[in-house]
Design a protein around this motif. Structure first.
Motif, PDB file in Angstrom:
ATOM      1  N   TRP A   5      -2.829  10.073  -3.355  1.00  0.00           N
ATOM      2  CA  TRP A   5      -1.981   8.476  -4.086  1.00  0.00           C
ATOM      3  C   TRP A   5      -1.724   7.787  -3.088  1.00  0.00           C
ATOM      4  O   TRP A   5      -1.937   6.844  -3.428  1.00  0.00           O
ATOM      5  N   GLY A   6      -1.662   7.703  -2.037  1.00  0.00           N
ATOM      6  CA  GLY A   6      -1.295   6.595  -0.689  1.00  0.00           C
ATOM      7  C   GLY A   6      -2.769   6.110  -0.376  1.00  0.00           C
ATOM      8  O   GLY A   6      -2.708   4.716  -0.804  1.00  0.00           O
ATOM      9  N   ASP A   7      -3.761   6.964  -0.209  1.00  0.00           N
ATOM     10  CA  ASP A   7      -4.893   6.242  -0.739  1.00  0.00           C
ATOM     11  C   ASP A   7      -5.387   5.169  -1.569  1.00  0.00           C
ATOM     12  O   ASP A   7      -5.844   3.735  -1.827  1.00  0.00           O
ATOM     13  N   LYS A   8      -4.348   5.263  -2.870  1.00  0.00           N
ATOM     14  CA  LYS A   8      -5.153   4.923  -4.148  1.00  0.00           C
ATOM     15  C   LYS A   8      -4.371   3.259  -4.214  1.00  0.00           C
ATOM     16  O   LYS A   8      -5.253   2.001  -4.783  1.00  0.00           O
ATOM     17  N   TYR A   9      -3.280   2.872  -3.092  1.00  0.00           N
ATOM     18  CA  TYR A   9      -2.658   1.585  -3.239  1.00  0.00           C
ATOM     19  C   TYR A   9      -3.458   1.126  -2.529  1.00  0.00           C
ATOM     20  O   TYR A   9      -3.537  -0.566  -2.490  1.00  0.00           O
ATOM     21  N   GLN A  10      -5.211   0.906  -2.002  1.00  0.00           N
ATOM     22  CA  GLN A  10      -5.896   0.550  -1.359  1.00  0.00           C
ATOM     23  C   GLN A  10      -6.492  -0.454  -2.859  1.00  0.00           C
ATOM     24  O   GLN A  10      -7.034  -1.739  -2.520  1.00  0.00           O
ATOM     25  N   ILE A  16      -1.981  -7.586  -1.665  1.00  0.00           N
ATOM     26  CA  ILE A  16      -0.705  -7.197  -2.172  1.00  0.00           C
ATOM     27  C   ILE A  16      -0.588  -6.242  -1.391  1.00  0.00           C
ATOM     28  O   ILE A  16      -0.815  -5.562  -0.095  1.00  0.00           O
ATOM     29  N   GLU A  17       1.409  -6.962  -1.132  1.00  0.00           N
ATOM     30  CA  GLU A  17       1.713  -6.020   0.362  1.00  0.00           C
ATOM     31  C   GLU A  17       3.428  -5.594  -0.367  1.00  0.00           C
ATOM     32  O   GLU A  17       3.712  -5.032   0.866  1.00  0.00           O
ATOM     33  N   GLY A  18       3.954  -5.313  -1.292  1.00  0.00           N
ATOM     34  CA  GLY A  18       5.087  -4.966  -1.817  1.00  0.00           C
ATOM     35  C   GLY A  18       4.585  -4.055  -3.055  1.00  0.00           C
ATOM     36  O   GLY A  18       3.596  -4.471  -4.002  1.00  0.00           O
ATOM     37  N   ILE A  19       4.805  -3.323  -3.502  1.00  0.00           N
ATOM     38  CA  ILE A  19       5.007  -2.378  -4.378  1.00  0.00           C
ATOM     39  C   ILE A  19       6.255  -1.615  -4.776  1.00  0.00           C
ATOM     40  O   ILE A  19       7.035  -1.751  -4.426  1.00  0.00           O
ATOM     41  N   TYR A  39       4.708   4.476   0.953  1.00  0.00           N
ATOM     42  CA  TYR A  39       4.897   3.873   2.586  1.00  0.00           C
ATOM     43  C   TYR A  39       4.174   4.194   2.940  1.00  0.00           C
ATOM     44  O   TYR A  39       3.122   3.203   3.394  1.00  0.00           O
ATOM     45  N   GLU A  40       3.880   5.485   3.158  1.00  0.00           N
ATOM     46  CA  GLU A  40       2.023   5.369   4.389  1.00  0.00           C
ATOM     47  C   GLU A  40       1.225   5.069   3.569  1.00  0.00           C
ATOM     48  O   GLU A  40       0.223   4.535   4.887  1.00  0.00           O
ATOM     49  N   GLY A  41       0.581   5.410   2.861  1.00  0.00           N
ATOM     50  CA  GLY A  41      -0.443   4.892   2.734  1.00  0.00           C
ATOM     51  C   GLY A  41      -0.983   2.967   2.592  1.00  0.00           C
ATOM     52  O   GLY A  41      -1.587   2.804   3.077  1.00  0.00           O
ATOM     53  N   MET A  42       0.153   2.777   1.819  1.00  0.00           N
ATOM     54  CA  MET A  42       0.491   0.922   2.273  1.00  0.00           C
ATOM     55  C   MET A  42      -0.224   0.886   4.129  1.00  0.00           C
ATOM     56  O   MET A  42      -0.020  -0.388   4.477  1.00  0.00           O
ATOM     57  N   LYS A  43       1.195   1.420   4.222  1.00  0.00           N
ATOM     58  CA  LYS A  43       0.351   1.622   6.019  1.00  0.00           C
ATOM     59  C   LYS A  43      -0.204   1.365   7.062  1.00  0.00           C
ATOM     60  O   LYS A  43      -1.051   0.393   7.370  1.00  0.00           O
ATOM     61  N   ARG A  44      -0.869   2.048   6.311  1.00  0.00           N
ATOM     62  CA  ARG A  44      -2.680   2.777   6.845  1.00  0.00           C
ATOM     63  C   ARG A  44      -3.230   1.355   6.315  1.00  0.00           C
ATOM     64  O   ARG A  44      -4.261   1.440   7.462  1.00  0.00           O
TER      65      ARG A  44
END
Ligand code: GLC
Length: 794
Positions: free
Chosen positions: A389-394, A401-404, A451-456
Motif C-alpha cells: 500500500w505504501g508503494d502505491k503512493y508513487q 504530491i508530498e502530503g496525504i 508514511y513509510e511509503g511516502m518517505k521512500r
C-alpha cells in the motif's frame, strides 16, 4: 432500539464491579527472568512485571497462562537494562529499581508503586486486577479527591476527565459530537494523573474495546478491555512533562513536519475540478491571503477509486500540482482505505491476487459499503500489505504530491456497527487475531504504511500526513484533525480541551476543522474560529458539501479583513511555532498545552478548558460565544503583558479583558523571548527579516533557544540546522541581551534582525552582546527597536 427507553431495561443495569469478577487472589510462587522481569503465579492467573526503564514499569496480567510479552506496534522501545533487586518477607514481595519500589501484597496480589523516597505514586484498589467470565480484563486503582486526569486522546467535554467514563473504539461519528459521545475516531488508551503537582501516567496497550472509568466510584478508577491481556505501563513522572517524556519514549514522538504543513490550509468537500482549484488559488492571491495547501476531497477520484483521478474533472493533475507548487502551494489528496470491488480496477485486482484484503477465517474477503460502494479493506496488520500500500503512493508522489489525507480509517463502514465485522480475522504477521481484538490499531497501521511509503518516494523530503483514526503512537506518522465537527460555537469551545488532551496524549500536531465541518458557519463564528486556528498546531478550514461556503471571504468584507489578519499572523508567528514543534519532536511536550502542564499545583488550572498556552510563556484566550467582546482570563502567578497593548497584568488572578471582533486575547509572560517572521503568501517565500521580541522581567534573567532549518528535508538529523540561544538579564535598568550560537550548519534566509524590547523606560540601557545599543526608534508604549544582523549571532 438503543435510542428508545429499551436502552434502560431493568436487566441492563450496570454494576461497578461485575458480580462474576475474580481478582488474582493470593501469590502462589514467583521467579525472576533475565530481562528485568518477574513472573508471578497467582491463585487465579499470571502476572508479569517488567522494568522498562528505571522509571517505567510494565505490568501484564493474563488469567489463563504466562503473559505474552510481545507488545502491539504502538510500542517502539525495547526495555533498557535496569538493575532490579527483589526482597521478600512474609507479607510482601518488593522489587526495587534505582527510581522505583514496587510492593506486591502476597495475600491478595495488589501492586503499590513508590518513588525512591518512599512516596506513593499509585496503588491498586482492593479489587486489584482480574477478569470476568466473558474474558473482560480489568484493573482497579485507588484515587482520591485530589487526582485529576488528562490525556485519553480525542475526547469530548472538558479538560479534566475526573468524573468521566470513556470508551476507546475508533468510531466514525457524524452525529453532533457532544459530551455523551465518548468514542470518536482516535483511541489513545493513555492518561496522566496529576495530584498536588505530582504526576504519573498509565498506558493500557490493548487494541480491543477499552473503557476508562474515572466516574463510578469516589475512591477508585478502573480500566478494562473486552479482549486480550491486561497489559499496561506505569510512567513514574514526577512532573507532568516527565510523564510525557516517558510515554513518548515508549510510543515515539512526532517527526519534525515540513514547514508548509504548518501554514494555512484550505479544504472543502469537495473542490471538484481543476478549474475550481485554480479559481480558489487565484482568489487567495487576489485577496492577499496566505495559503500553503489545498485539499482534494473524494470528488477528485474516478468513482471514488483511490489512486485514480477523474479524467474529466482533473484531466492533467500533474500540471495543476506543478503550477500550484510553483506558486508555493501544495495539493493534498484524500485517500481512504476502502478499495472499490471492481475486477477491472488495478488496486482491487492486485489486492485480490496477492491476498492483501481483510478476510473471514473461512477465506472469503470482507466487503463493506463506503464511498465507492462495496469495498474491500487492505489488511494493514500484515507488513507485506503495508509495504504494498505504501508503494502505491508513487501514483501521487510522481505528480509532485508530498502530503496525504487519510480518512475513514477507523475503518468506517456504512452499516449499523459503523465498522468492519468484528469476526474478520487479521493476518497480523503470522499471529492471526480477530478485528474485535485489533480494531483500534487499524488506523495507526495505515498511517505507518502511508508514511513509510511516502518517505521512500519523496527523495529526502518530509512527508505530511493527516489522519482521522489512530492509536497510541499515531504521532510518529501523522497529524490528527478532530473529524466531523459542526459549525456550532459549542464545537469551537470543545475543540480547545480536545486538542489540549490530544497534546497531553503525545499528539502535538492536531487541530479541528476551522469554521466547523457540517452545519452552516457564519461570519462571526468563522472569524473567531480562525483567530483560534492561528494558534492550533494544525490549521485547516474545511466544510461539508451542502453547507454555506466558508472560505475566508465568504461572509463579507468586515469578516474577511479580520480573517486575513489572523491567517497572516500565523505566518508572523511561524518562526516561534516551528521552534516549539522542534522541541515537541524531541521532548514529547506539546506546542499547544493546558495551563495545568505548566502550573500543576494551581487549582485554577485543573479544569481550565477555555484558554491554552503556546509554549510556556504565552496564553491564548479566544472568544467562544456570539456577539461577545470581552471575557475572563486567568493568568497564573508571575507578571503578564497584554500582547497587543503591552499593558502589564498581575498574575495569580482573573482579569476581565476586552476583545472586539479583531482581537484575539493573547498574554505574554515577562521574561519571554519570542521570534517572529514576516507576512508572506506561503511558507515557500523566503524569510526576509527576523524579529525578536523581548519582555524583560525586572530583576530576572531568562533564555530561549531559537531553532531553524530548511523546513523540508531530513538534513537536520545530520546537524544541518541553526540554533541560537538568547539570554536576557534585566537589573537596575540595564538590559543585557546575549546570543550564543549553538549550531550554525544551516544558514537562515534572513540577514536583518530587529529586536523589539517591551516595557522598559527611556533611561534603560540596552546591551547586545556587551555593546551598548542606541535605541533606534521608540515604538510607543515603552517599546524600543534596535537593529541587528545575522553577524550578531556568532
Ligand atoms: C468524512 C471526513 C470529511 C470528508 C468526508 C468526505 O466525513 O471526516 O472530512 O470531507 O468524509 O470525504
Amino acid at each position: 432500539m438503543q435510542d428508545t427507553s429499551f436502552a434502560i431495561l431493568p436487566e441492563n443495569e450496570k454494576k461497578l464491579i461485575n458480580k462474576d469478577y475474580k481478582n488474582m487472589g493470593a501469590l502462589v510462587s514467583y521467579h525472576s527472568k533475565e530481562n528485568n522481569s518477574v513472573e508471578l503465579q497467582c491463585e487465579n492467573g499470571y502476572v508479569s512485571i517488567q522494568f522498562y526503564r528505571d522509571d517505567i514499569v510494565r505490568i501484564i496480567m493474563n488469567p489463563k497462562g504466562v503473559p505474552i510479552q510481545k507488545s502491539t506496534l504502538a510500542v517502539i522501545k525495547e526495555p533498557e537494562e535496569v538493575k532490579v533487586t527483589i526482597d521478600e518477607d512474609e507479607n510482601e514481595l518488593t522489587l526495587t529499581s534505582p527510581k522505583l519500589k514496587l510492593v506486591i501484597n502476597k495475600v491478595s496480589v495488589l501492586v503499590s508503586i513508590y518513588d525512591s523516597e518512599g512516596q506513593l505514586i499509585v496503588s491498586d484498589a482492593k479489587e486489584g486486577m482480574g477478569y470476568t467470565s466473558n474474558q473482560e480484563v480489568v484493573c482497579y486503582k485507588k484515587m482520591d479527591q485530589e487526582n485529576h486526569f488528562y490525556g485519553f486522546g480525542e475526547k469530548t467535554s472538558f479538560l479534566d476527565k475526573r468524573g468521566e467514563k470513556m470508551t476507546m473504539w475508533n468510531t466514525d461519528v457524524y452525529a453532533p459530537h457532544n459530551p455523551e459521545i465518548d468514542a470518536l475516531y482516535q483511541s489513545i488508551p493513555y492518561f496522566m494523573s496529576i495530584r498536588n503537582g505530582i504526576a504519573y501516567g498509565i498506558f493500557f496497550d490493548n487494541t480491543s474495546k477499552t473503557v476508562f472509568d474515572m466516574k463510578s466510584s469516589a475512591d477508585m478508577y478502573s480500566f478494562s478491555a473486552e479482549a486480550g491481556q491486561l497489559d499496561y505501563y506505569v510512567f513514574a513522572g514526577p512532573s507532568p512533562k516527565d510523564v510525557l517524556e516517558q510515554y513518548t519514549d515508549i510510543t515515539g514522538r512526532m517527526p519534525l513536519p515540513p514547514k508548509w504543513s504548518l501554514g494555512y490550509h484550505q479544504s472543502r468537500y469537495s473542490y471538484k475540478s481543476e478549474q475550481e482549484v485554480r479559481d480558489l488559488v487565484a482568489a487567495f492571491k487576489e485577496k492577499d491571503i496566505p495559503l500553503d495547501a489545498v485539499y482534494l476531497d473524494i470528488h477528485y477520484m474516478d468513482g471514488y477509486r483511490v489512486f485514480t483521478f477523474d479524467e474529466d474533472r482533473f484531466p492533467n493533475p500533474k500540471k495543476l500540482i506543478q503550477e500550484l507548487k510553483d506558486a508555493g502551494i501544495q495539493v493534498v489528496p484524500i485517500v481512504d482505505p476502502g478499495v472499490k470491488e471492481d475486477p477491472e480496477y488495478y488496486i482491487y485486482q492486485e489486492g485480490v491476487r496477492n491476498d492483501y484484503f481483510c478476510k473471514y477465517i473461512e477465506g472469503n474477503i470482507y466487503f463493506g459499503p463506503v464511498w465507492p460502494g462495496n469495498s474491500a479493506f487492505p489488511d494493514f496488520t500484515s507488513s507485506e500489505v503495508r509495504k504494498w500500500w505504501g508503494d502505491k503512493y508513487q501514483f501521487y508522489t510522481e505528480m509532485g504530491i508530498e502530503g496525504i489525507w487519510n480518512d475513514m480509517n477507523e475503518p468506517a463502514v456504512f452499516n449499523e456497527t459503523k465498522t468492519m465485522d468484528v469476526k474478520v480475522i487479521h493476518e497480523n504477521d503470522g499471529d492471526p487475531k480477530t478485528h474485535r481484538e485489533l480494531h483500534n490499531i487499524y488506523g495507526l497501521l495505515m498511517e505507518e504504511s502511508t508514511y513509510e511509503g511516502m518517505k521512500r518516494q519523496l527523495d529526502g523530503n518530509r512527508p505530511f500526513l493527516l489522519t482521522r483514526a489512530g492509536y497510541a503512537g499515531v504521532q510518529r506518522y501523522a497529524s490528527v484533525w478532530t473529524g466531523d465537527n459542526r459549525s456550532f460555537w459549542e464545537h469551537l469551545q470543545m475543540a480547545i480541551p480536545m486538542c489540549m488532551n490530544l497534546g497531553m496524549s503525545g499528539v502535538p500536531f492536531c487541530g479541528p476543522d476551522v469554521g466547523g465541518f457540517a452545519h452552516d458557519s457564519n461570519g462571526q463564528l468563522l472569524t473567531r474560529w480562525t483567530q483560534f486556528g492561528t494558534f492550533t498546531p494544525y490549521f485547516r478550514n474545511h466544510s461539508e458539501q451542502s453547507t454555506i461556503s466558508q472560505e475566508p471571504w465568504s461572509f463579507g468584507e468586515e469578516y474577511e479583513k479580520v480573517i486575513r489578519k489572523y491567517i497572516q499572523e500565523r505566518y508572523v508567528w511561524l518562526p516561534y511555532l516551528y521552534t516549539l514543534f522542534k522541541d515537541a519532536s524531541v521532548t514529547g511536550v506539546p506546542v499547544m498545552r493546558p495551563l495545568v502542564l505548566e502550573y500543576p499545583t494551581d487549582k485554577n488550572t485543573f479544569n481550565l478548558s477555555d484558554q491554552f498556552m503556546i509554549g510556556s510563556d504565552m496564553i491564548v484566550a479566544p472568544i467562544l460565544t456570539p456577539d461577545t467582546y470581552h471575557r475572563v482570563v486567568y493568568l497564573p502567578e508571575g507578571s503578564w503583558v497584554n500582547y497587543w497593548t503591552d499593558e502589564k497584568l498581575e498574575g495569580g488572578k482573573h482579569h476581565l479583558v476586552e476583545a472586539d471582533l479583531s482581537t484575539l486575547p493573547i498574554f505574554i509572560q515577562e521574561g519571554a523571548i519570542l521570534t517572529h517572521g514576516t507576512v508572506k503568501s506561503s511558507t515557500e517565500t523566503k524569510e526576509s527579516e527576523l524579529t525578536v521580541h523581548i519582555y524583560p522581567a525586572d530583576g530576572h534573567s531568562s533564555s530561549f533557544t531559537y531553532y531553524e532549518d530548511d523546513g523540508k528535508s531530513f538534513k537536520y538529523e545530520e546537524g544541518s540546522y541553526f540554533e541560537c540561544k538568547f539570554n536576557i538579564e534585566f537589573k537596575n535598568n540595564r538590559l543585557e541581551i546575549t546570543t550564543s550560537l549553538a549550531q550554525d550548519k544551516y544558514d537562515p534566509d534572513w540577514e536583518k534582525v530587529q529586536v523589539i524590547v517591551h516595557g522598559i523606560s527611556d533611561e534603560a540601557v540596552i546591551l547586545l552582546n556587551g555593546t551598548e545599543q542606541g535605541k533606534v526608534e521608540s515604538l510607543g508604549s515603552s517599546r524600543y527597536k534596535i537593529l541587528a544582523g545575522k553577524q550578531d549571532f556568532k
